[in-house]
Design a protein around this motif. Structure first.
Motif, PDB file in Angstrom:
ATOM      1  N   ASN A  58       0.821  -1.200   0.000  1.00  0.00           N
ATOM      2  CA  ASN A  58       0.000   0.000   0.000  1.00  0.00           C
ATOM      3  C   ASN A  58       0.868   1.269   0.000  1.00  0.00           C
ATOM      4  N   GLN A  59       0.761   2.040  -1.083  1.00  0.00           N
ATOM      5  CA  GLN A  59       1.490   3.302  -1.295  1.00  0.00           C
ATOM      6  C   GLN A  59       3.010   3.136  -1.365  1.00  0.00           C
ATOM      7  N   VAL A  60       3.484   1.931  -1.607  1.00  0.00           N
ATOM      8  CA  VAL A  60       4.918   1.687  -1.788  1.00  0.00           C
ATOM      9  C   VAL A  60       5.313   2.130  -3.197  1.00  0.00           C
ATOM     10  N   SER A  61       6.459   2.782  -3.322  1.00  0.00           N
ATOM     11  CA  SER A  61       6.963   3.234  -4.623  1.00  0.00           C
ATOM     12  C   SER A  61       7.873   2.180  -5.239  1.00  0.00           C
ATOM     13  N   PHE A  62       7.595   1.833  -6.491  1.00  0.00           N
ATOM     14  CA  PHE A  62       8.441   0.934  -7.265  1.00  0.00           C
ATOM     15  C   PHE A  62       8.834   1.682  -8.531  1.00  0.00           C
ATOM     16  N   ARG A  63      10.078   2.110  -8.629  1.00  0.00           N
ATOM     17  CA  ARG A  63      10.556   2.819  -9.810  1.00  0.00           C
ATOM     18  C   ARG A  63      11.750   2.067 -10.375  1.00  0.00           C
ATOM     19  N   GLU A  64      11.586   1.558 -11.601  1.00  0.00           N
ATOM     20  CA  GLU A  64      12.636   0.785 -12.263  1.00  0.00           C
ATOM     21  C   GLU A  64      13.101  -0.385 -11.395  1.00  0.00           C
ATOM     22  N   VAL A  65      12.145  -1.208 -10.969  1.00  0.00           N
ATOM     23  CA  VAL A  65      12.448  -2.364 -10.125  1.00  0.00           C
ATOM     24  C   VAL A  65      12.324  -3.631 -10.957  1.00  0.00           C
ATOM     25  N   ASN A  66      13.325  -4.492 -10.870  1.00  0.00           N
ATOM     26  CA  ASN A  66      13.356  -5.752 -11.606  1.00  0.00           C
ATOM     27  C   ASN A  66      13.205  -6.918 -10.641  1.00  0.00           C
ATOM     28  N   PHE A  67      12.345  -7.862 -11.022  1.00  0.00           N
ATOM     29  CA  PHE A  67      12.153  -9.082 -10.253  1.00  0.00           C
ATOM     30  C   PHE A  67      12.598 -10.246 -11.128  1.00  0.00           C
ATOM     31  N   ASP A  68      13.546 -11.043 -10.663  1.00  0.00           N
ATOM     32  CA  ASP A  68      14.072 -12.160 -11.434  1.00  0.00           C
ATOM     33  C   ASP A  68      13.951 -13.438 -10.610  1.00  0.00           C
ATOM     34  N   THR A  69      13.238 -14.422 -11.141  1.00  0.00           N
ATOM     35  CA  THR A  69      13.058 -15.730 -10.511  1.00  0.00           C
ATOM     36  C   THR A  69      12.516 -15.579  -9.088  1.00  0.00           C
ATOM     37  N   CYS A  70      11.470 -14.789  -8.942  1.00  0.00           N
ATOM     38  CA  CYS A  70      10.857 -14.561  -7.638  1.00  0.00           C
ATOM     39  C   CYS A  70       9.476 -15.212  -7.564  1.00  0.00           C
ATOM     40  N   LYS A  71       9.080 -15.548  -6.346  1.00  0.00           N
ATOM     41  CA  LYS A  71       7.739 -16.059  -6.064  1.00  0.00           C
ATOM     42  C   LYS A  71       6.955 -14.883  -5.480  1.00  0.00           C
ATOM     43  N   LEU A  73       3.127 -14.260  -4.957  1.00  0.00           N
ATOM     44  CA  LEU A  73       1.749 -14.725  -5.017  1.00  0.00           C
ATOM     45  C   LEU A  73       0.814 -13.756  -4.295  1.00  0.00           C
ATOM     46  N   GLY A  74      -0.326 -13.448  -4.910  1.00  0.00           N
ATOM     47  CA  GLY A  74      -1.389 -12.714  -4.247  1.00  0.00           C
ATOM     48  C   GLY A  74      -1.092 -11.274  -3.876  1.00  0.00           C
ATOM     49  N   VAL A  75      -0.202 -10.617  -4.592  1.00  0.00           N
ATOM     50  CA  VAL A  75       0.157  -9.236  -4.253  1.00  0.00           C
ATOM     51  C   VAL A  75      -0.760  -8.261  -4.998  1.00  0.00           C
ATOM     52  N   HIS A  76      -1.278  -7.291  -4.282  1.00  0.00           N
ATOM     53  CA  HIS A  76      -2.165  -6.273  -4.852  1.00  0.00           C
ATOM     54  C   HIS A  76      -1.347  -5.049  -5.258  1.00  0.00           C
ATOM     55  N   PHE A  77      -0.667  -5.175  -6.401  1.00  0.00           N
ATOM     56  CA  PHE A  77       0.145  -4.064  -6.896  1.00  0.00           C
ATOM     57  C   PHE A  77      -0.710  -2.832  -7.195  1.00  0.00           C
ATOM     58  N   ASN A  78      -2.014  -3.019  -7.350  1.00  0.00           N
ATOM     59  CA  ASN A  78      -2.901  -1.890  -7.617  1.00  0.00           C
ATOM     60  C   ASN A  78      -2.980  -0.924  -6.433  1.00  0.00           C
ATOM     61  N   THR A  79      -2.480  -1.314  -5.261  1.00  0.00           N
ATOM     62  CA  THR A  79      -2.469  -0.412  -4.100  1.00  0.00           C
ATOM     63  C   THR A  79      -1.144   0.331  -3.962  1.00  0.00           C
ATOM     64  N   ALA A  80      -0.162  -0.011  -4.802  1.00  0.00           N
ATOM     65  CA  ALA A  80       1.152   0.665  -4.745  1.00  0.00           C
ATOM     66  C   ALA A  80       1.010   2.115  -5.223  1.00  0.00           C
ATOM     67  N   ASN A  81       2.004   2.909  -4.926  1.00  0.00           N
ATOM     68  CA  ASN A  81       2.023   4.297  -5.374  1.00  0.00           C
ATOM     69  C   ASN A  81       2.128   4.295  -6.902  1.00  0.00           C
ATOM     70  N   PRO A  82       1.126   4.839  -7.594  1.00  0.00           N
ATOM     71  CA  PRO A  82       1.138   4.785  -9.060  1.00  0.00           C
ATOM     72  C   PRO A  82       2.112   5.768  -9.717  1.00  0.00           C
ATOM     73  N   PHE A  83       2.657   6.719  -8.965  1.00  0.00           N
ATOM     74  CA  PHE A  83       3.531   7.733  -9.541  1.00  0.00           C
ATOM     75  C   PHE A  83       4.845   7.109  -9.999  1.00  0.00           C
ATOM     76  N   LEU A  84       5.129   7.211 -11.283  1.00  0.00           N
ATOM     77  CA  LEU A  84       6.341   6.673 -11.911  1.00  0.00           C
ATOM     78  C   LEU A  84       6.528   5.178 -11.677  1.00  0.00           C
ATOM     79  N   LEU A  85       5.420   4.464 -11.494  1.00  0.00           N
ATOM     80  CA  LEU A  85       5.466   3.022 -11.270  1.00  0.00           C
ATOM     81  C   LEU A  85       6.093   2.337 -12.482  1.00  0.00           C
ATOM     82  N   GLU A  86       7.143   1.574 -12.240  1.00  0.00           N
ATOM     83  CA  GLU A  86       7.805   0.860 -13.333  1.00  0.00           C
ATOM     84  C   GLU A  86       8.536  -0.352 -12.785  1.00  0.00           C
ATOM     85  N   PHE A  87       8.131  -1.525 -13.279  1.00  0.00           N
ATOM     86  CA  PHE A  87       8.845  -2.728 -12.890  1.00  0.00           C
ATOM     87  C   PHE A  87       8.799  -3.762 -13.997  1.00  0.00           C
TER      88      PHE A  87
END
Length: 186
Positions: A58-71, A73-87
């Motif tokens: 909730n309201q977490v910022s993800f800017r230019e974040v890469n996920f490689d070989t991660c598990k 499950l069930g994450v609501h990315f729609n609650t993250a901070n939408p400003f400059l969201l990029e992953f």
């Protein structure tokens, strides 16, 4: 709030994690399952071989974040901070995640398993889904202009309720586009 830059964190778990701002950091082999990332921001970070299942963003910022070989499950990315969201995601398990109504232009979901993922009303212009399994994924009023679905499988996309102009599909993917019409192919 703590600030971390250019650091590598290995094999952390929930108890070891410290909320803060992370810039150009790498997380390897961490188990953050069910952790609440409230108050955190991640910029130009990478998660490798991590378990991020059921994290709260909730309201977490993800800017230019890469996920490689991660598990993841069930994450609501729609609650993250939408400003400059990029992953981007590669070789990840993203089952039951929610990307509802997000601006995800040019996002990558490569060679990932994405069962029952919700992309309703998202803008996925030029997104890359190559090699991913999209069983049960929901595309409803989704913008998929110039998206790449080559080598993706098990998707169901209704061209009448989604914008797909210029999107790329393999011939094997035709049933996923025409399934609602009851047409038999092959």
């Amino acid at each position: 709030m703590s600030y971390f830059s250019d650091q590598t964190f290995k094999n952390l778990n929930q108890a070891d994690f410290q909320a803060g701002e992370y810039e150009s950091c790498i997380f390897e082999g961490c188990n953050f399952s069910s952790l609440d990332f409230k108050g955190c921001s991640f910029e130009n970070c990478e998660f490798k071989n991590c378990d991020l299942s059921n994290i709260k963003v909730n309201q977490v910022s993800f800017r230019e974040v890469n996920f490689d070989t991660c598990k993841i499950l069930g994450v609501h990315f729609n609650t993250a901070n939408p400003f400059l969201l990029e992953f981007s995601f590669r070789n990840c398990q993203l089952d039951y995640c929610n990307f509802y109504n997000l601006q995800l232009k040019k996002s990558s979901f490569i060679d990932s398993r994405m069962l029952e993922v919700d992309f309703s009303q998202s803008n996925l212009t030029e997104a890359n889904f190559q090699g991913s399994d999209l069983s049960g994924a929901v595309f409803d009023q989704t913008t998929l202009v110039k998206a790449d679905f080559r080598n993706a499988q098990n998707y169901r996309i209704d061209p009448e309720i989604n914008r797909i102009k210029g999107a790329r599909f393999d011939l094997d993917g035709l049933p996923g586009l025409l399934g609602k019409y009851g047409i038999k192919i092959g």
